[in-house]
Write an enzyme that holds these catalytic residues in place. Structure first.
Site, PDB file in Angstrom:
ATOM      1  CD  GLU A   1      -2.768   5.255   6.911  1.00 51.85           C
ATOM      2  OE1 GLU A   1      -2.782   5.302   5.673  1.00 51.85           O
ATOM      3  OE2 GLU A   1      -1.851   4.702   7.569  1.00 51.85           O
TER       4      GLU A   1
ATOM      5  CE  LYS B   1       0.374   3.356   4.900  1.00 47.21           C
ATOM      6  NZ  LYS B   1       0.292   3.483   6.332  1.00 47.21           N
TER       7      LYS B   1
ATOM      8  CB  SER C   1       5.752  -1.664  11.717  1.00 45.49           C
ATOM      9  OG  SER C   1       5.288  -0.340  11.936  1.00 45.49           O
TER      10      SER C   1
ATOM     11  CG  HIS D   1      -5.651   1.569   5.254  1.00 45.21           C
ATOM     12  ND1 HIS D   1      -5.151   2.553   6.074  1.00 45.21           N
ATOM     13  CD2 HIS D   1      -4.645   0.692   5.065  1.00 45.21           C
ATOM     14  CE1 HIS D   1      -3.882   2.282   6.355  1.00 45.21           C
ATOM     15  NE2 HIS D   1      -3.551   1.144   5.756  1.00 45.21           N
TER      16      HIS D   1
ATOM     17  CG  ASN E   1      -1.687   1.232   1.449  1.00 45.30           C
ATOM     18  OD1 ASN E   1      -1.830   2.026   0.526  1.00 45.30           O
ATOM     19  ND2 ASN E   1      -2.208   1.421   2.659  1.00 45.30           N
TER      20      ASN E   1
ATOM     21  N   GLY F   1       2.712   2.189  10.622  1.00 51.11           N
ATOM     22  CA  GLY F   1       3.601   3.334  10.415  1.00 51.11           C
ATOM     23  C   GLY F   1       4.348   3.765  11.663  1.00 51.11           C
TER      24      GLY F   1
HETATM   25  C1  PEP Z   1      -0.526  -0.065   5.931  1.00 53.74           C
HETATM   26  O1  PEP Z   1      -0.541   0.999   5.369  1.00 53.74           O
HETATM   27  O2  PEP Z   1      -1.476  -0.818   5.739  1.00 53.74           O
HETATM   28  C2  PEP Z   1       0.600  -0.417   6.800  1.00 53.74           C
HETATM   29  C3  PEP Z   1       0.569  -1.567   7.411  1.00 53.74           C
HETATM   30  O3  PEP Z   1       1.639   0.480   6.912  1.00 53.74           O
HETATM   31  P1  PEP Z   1       3.103   0.214   7.561  1.00 53.74           P
HETATM   32  O4  PEP Z   1       3.612  -1.068   6.968  1.00 53.74           O
HETATM   33  O5  PEP Z   1       3.920   1.406   7.168  1.00 53.74           O
HETATM   34  O6  PEP Z   1       2.912   0.100   9.044  1.00 53.74           O
END
Ligand code: PEP
Length: 253
Positions: free
Chosen positions: A99, A11, A215, A97, A9, A175
């Site tokens: 966010e 983003k 992460s 998601h 993803n 994140g």
């Molecule tokens: C995500 O955007 O779904 C995500 C898991 O981000 P990150 O890997 O940066 O934590």
């Protein structure tokens, strides 16, 4: 048997050239996975879908969108319909998601409409669920995840449910650099699978892929994905670097 699935993803990152370069590097780097069972998808911003789709078109890498609108067409300024996503070559679409839920205020009802509209439009939804840190600390993880899974899949019959992928993404791990331990991930994934068995049946629950997100990095991907109910990863930050993302894919094979 469930095939492993690794999705990146992006983003609200990249520009058109860096997005195409990244997509090509992923397509080239995953060419030797052709004989394996892993599903790989890249999920760029809407405006780069077409260019990125072209960059991966002769590879096994699939294209996904970060969001969708649930109406077919009309006066919905700024929104993107299921048919539009199909038209530019999308296979997958993220629904709910964290966010979108927590930054943009998307409700379970809206997420559910997006899941149903995706399937009706021939797309494969990835339903994202996960608890906030305060909810985990209050012992409410299962309650929150159950609510999001039940609501996200409301009115979805068994005949279409196997087309859904669930992504468990604890919000406190997204994140932040703070990953769930393999035990924490497995515990919630097993809970989701049990819930799916209750909502549908054991056979269907055994078919549905449940990804972990939060992460994921090359150094933790293997241990997370080796848990029995962790069928792959939804990757944010590390999917922006070809080497890191390719290593995560390799960890899922
Ligand atoms: C995500 O955007 O779904 C995500 C898991 O981000 P990150 O890997 O940066 O934590």
């Amino acid at each position: 048997m469930r095939k492993p699935f690794v999705a990146g993803n992006w983003k609200m990152n990249m520009d058109s050239q860096t997005g195409v370069d990244l997509a090509k590097a992923i397509a080239d780097g995953s060419a030797d996975l052709a004989g394996t069972d892993v599903t790989v998808a890249v999920i760029p911003p809407f405006v780069y879908l077409q260019a990125v789709g072209q960059a991966v078109s002769s590879s096994g890498v699939a294209l996904g969108a970060q969001d969708i609108y649930f109406e077919e067409k009309g006066a919905f300024t700024g929104e993107i319909s299921p048919a539009m996503l199909k038209d530019v070559g999308c296979t997958y679409v993220l629904c709910g998601h964290s966010e979108r839920r927590h930054v943009l205020g998307e409700s379970d009802e809206v997420v559910n409409k997006k899941v149903l509209a995706s399937l009706a439009g021939g797309l494969l939804p990835i339903l994202c669920v996960g608890e906030l840190l305060e909810e985990r600390d209050a012992g409410k993880t299962e309650q929150v995840v159950e609510q999001q899974v039940r609501a996200g899949l409301a009115n979805l019959g068994a005949e279409k449910a196997s087309a859904v992928t669930v992504a468990y993404e604890p919000v406190w791990a997204i994140g932040t650099g703070r990953t769930a331990t393999r035990e924490q991930a497995q515990e919630v994934h097993a809970f989701i699978r049990k819930l799916l068995a209750e909502m549908y049946d054991e056979n269907l629950a055994a078919e549905i892929r449940i990804l972990y997100g939060g992460s994921v990095k090359p150094d933790n991907a293997k241990e997370l994905m080796s848990e029995p109910d962790v069928d792959g990863s939804l990757v944010g930050g590390a999917s922006l670097k070809p080497d890191a993302f390719l290593q995560i894919i390799q960890a899922g094979v």
